[in-house]
Design an enzyme around this catalytic site. Structure first.
Site, PDB file in Angstrom:
ATOM      1  N   HIS A 155       7.480  -0.713   2.044  1.00  0.00           N
ATOM      2  CA  HIS A 155       7.429  -0.845   0.583  1.00  0.00           C
ATOM      3  C   HIS A 155       6.106  -1.408   0.097  1.00  0.00           C
ATOM      4  O   HIS A 155       5.767  -1.273  -1.075  1.00  0.00           O
ATOM      5  CB  HIS A 155       8.578  -1.735   0.105  1.00  0.00           C
ATOM      6  CG  HIS A 155       9.927  -1.124   0.269  1.00  0.00           C
ATOM      7  ND1 HIS A 155      10.625  -0.560  -0.779  1.00  0.00           N
ATOM      8  CD2 HIS A 155      10.718  -0.964   1.360  1.00  0.00           C
ATOM      9  CE1 HIS A 155      11.784  -0.090  -0.341  1.00  0.00           C
ATOM     10  NE2 HIS A 155      11.866  -0.328   0.953  1.00  0.00           N
ATOM     11  N   ASP A 363      -0.803  -3.433  -4.696  1.00  0.00           N
ATOM     12  CA  ASP A 363       0.653  -3.292  -4.741  1.00  0.00           C
ATOM     13  C   ASP A 363       1.053  -1.993  -4.070  1.00  0.00           C
ATOM     14  O   ASP A 363       0.341  -0.984  -4.178  1.00  0.00           O
ATOM     15  CB  ASP A 363       1.147  -3.292  -6.187  1.00  0.00           C
ATOM     16  CG  ASP A 363       2.419  -4.109  -6.369  1.00  0.00           C
ATOM     17  OD1 ASP A 363       3.148  -4.286  -5.379  1.00  0.00           O
ATOM     18  OD2 ASP A 363       2.667  -4.579  -7.491  1.00  0.00           O
TER      19      ASP A 363
END
Length: 513
Positions: A155, A363
């Site tokens: 992720h 991110d």
């Protein structure tokens, strides 16, 4: 249809009719459809190693969770996972805090958890492991004889080879990833970084962009950009709670626009730079006095890691400085909330905001960007200001893309968003909405699981990790004696294998009841 087995750091409570996040909703729906198991840490710490997992049956899904010792929590979770892997994978070598006991605990916890979940696996299960906490999990299960198809989804970002090599255990981590049948990353950049590592360090053979050969096995790799349940979030945003409606009506009466940011309190989110950019916006555009407010929601996270208390202190200082310089008795330009806010409230706040600031320094994807777009009124949408270093920027090009390190340019982008004409806002929003509708949660789930179902799986020979361990007694990723004691159902097989499962010397296999 094969059962789905999910392993993640925490387990969603499937007894609840609604989950707190889009990912939890998607995974819960997939589990209910297929039946299966969700395994993870229960959030508890004990003085001694637990011998059994806690099992709860919810419909056709088993929720299985286990505690860990206080020592393992500090060395595995706070230590290796969040003081080594998290900063390393977010390109923050300056914050990596490596100690040998951290890595020992990382191996040990993965081995212990593998021993607890193995008794509940069935021959044709699809095993889907999530995120950096469980990178070695496939190897731990393979060494117990498990031959099911196993997939891994990261992720968070995957760093370039030269950054990853700063870890003393970098080769171990990469070879552990190659024990899976399918590797999923958020972005094309992440898959490129992974392939470059293999090529530069001579690990395996890159056959093409999506296929790796390693020790006689074939591993599929690809980008699987994670999405949200768009229609569900849009419905949530339309039904604003009373307090949000009242606040919005007050701002509309005063002619004020709202900028919003929603992030966990984390150094990767670029919050100090964002605050500084807002301060520069007010300084460079005095006409915005009493015309705009910035609402930042940043609930606490990982408070046991020192770097997080430092950023909290910095943000509180910046908030006081900006408000002290610019505020008036009837206007507070910056509102900073350091506590969780219900998801339903956030959806309504997004819809009531004119600008969404999503400006992380790095991110994996950042679903807040997609939630902000989903929440908007199609006839009067807000504008997304998005960091070029968020995974979402790879596809969401109609946002105002900014460099989060350049606070001057970021301030001007915020100003551009505030004064953007309606027609341009609508055109950008339509393109962004079409994108997130196309790449929603269901597409992410279906694409990954389809690739896992059609992967080599059983036909691949059992893999091994050849990297030298830090100590001779850690050569195998297996539980230490006496710690393998899961209690499977009568229907469950230990592991699908062509031969009997392999246990460490002195450890008996689990007893079926």
């Amino acid at each position: 249809m094969s059962r789905l087995v999910i392993l993640s750091n925490r387990v969603a409570d499937l007894r609840k009719t609604s989950q707190s996040g889009g990912l939890a909703v998607g995974l819960a729906d997939a589990l209910r459809q297929r039946g299966g198991v969700w395994f993870g840490w229960d959030g508890e710490t004990l003085q001694t190693q637990p011998r059994e997992a806690t099992v709860e049956q919810v419909g056709n899904v088993r929720m299985i969770s286990a505690a860990m010792t206080v020592e393992d929590y500090m060395n595995y979770y706070v230590g290796y996972a969040n003081s080594v892997l998290w900063p390393l994978f977010h390109y923050r070598l300056d914050l990596v805090d490596f100690h040998a006991p951290y890595f020992d605990a990382y191996q040990r916890v993965n081995a212990n958890f593998a021993g607890l979940i193995a008794p509940y696996l069935q021959d044709d299960d699809l095993i889907w492991v999530h995120d950096y906490h469980f990178i070695p999990m496939a190897n731990c299960l393979r060494r117990l004889g498990c031959r099911q198809r196993m997939g891994f989804f990261l992720h968070i970002p995957f760093p370039p080879p030269d950054l990853l090599a700063a870890s003393p255990n970098h080769r171990y981590l990469v070879e552990a990833l190659l024990d899976y049948d399918v590797l999923g990353f958020q972005t094309t950049a992440d898959t490129i970084n992974f392939r470059h590592y293999l090529e530069e360090w001579g690990v395996g053979e890159v056959l093409d962009e999506r296929t790796i050969r390693y020790k006689g096995r074939t591993i599929a790799i690809d980008r699987y950009p994670i999405g949200i349940d768009v229609e569900s979030f849009r419905d949530m945003a339309r039904n604003a709670p009373d307090d949000v409606r009242i606040d919005s009506a007050r701002r509309e009466k005063l002619g004020r626009k709202q900028i919003i940011g929603v992030d966990r309190l984390d150094y990767s989110k670029g919050l100090p730079d964002r605050f500084q950019a807002f301060g520069k916006l007010l300084a460079q555009h005095p006409e915005l006095e009493k015309q705009v407010t910035f609402l930042q929601v940043a609930p606490p996270t990982r408070e046991d890691v020192n770097a997080y208390s430092d950023i909290r202190d910095e943000l509180e200082g910046l908030t006081g400085s900006i408000n002290g310089r610019f505020s008036d008795f009837n206007w507070t330009p910056l509102r900073y909330i350091h506590r969780p806010v219900p998801r339903e409230t956030l959806a309504a706040l997004f819809r009531a905001s004119h600008v969404g600031l999503v400006t992380p320094l790095r991110d994996g994807m950042n679903l807040v960007a997609k939630e902000f777009v989903a929440a908007q009124d199609d006839e009067d949408p807000g504008v997304l200001v998005l960091s070029q270093f968020a995974g979402a920027a790879e596809d969401m090009t109609e946002a105002l893309i900014v460099n989060p390190y350049d606070t001057d340019t970021m301030a001007e982008a915020i100003h551009q968003a505030l004064v953007m004409p309606l027609e341009e806002r609508k055109a950008r929003h339509k393109a962004l909405l079409d994108h997130i509708l196309h790449q929603d949660t269901q597409r992410w789930l279906a694409t990954f699981l389809n690739d896992l179902e059609t992967s080599g799986g059983h036909t691949n020979p059992p893999p091994t990790v050849s990297s030298p361990p830090t100590r001779p007694d850690q050569r195998d990723c297996i539980p230490s004696a006496g710690r393998l004691s899961g209690r499977p159902s009568a229907q469950g097989a230990l592991c699908a294998a062509t031969s009997s499962p392999v246990f460490p010397a002195g450890v008996n296999g689990p007893r079926a009841e």
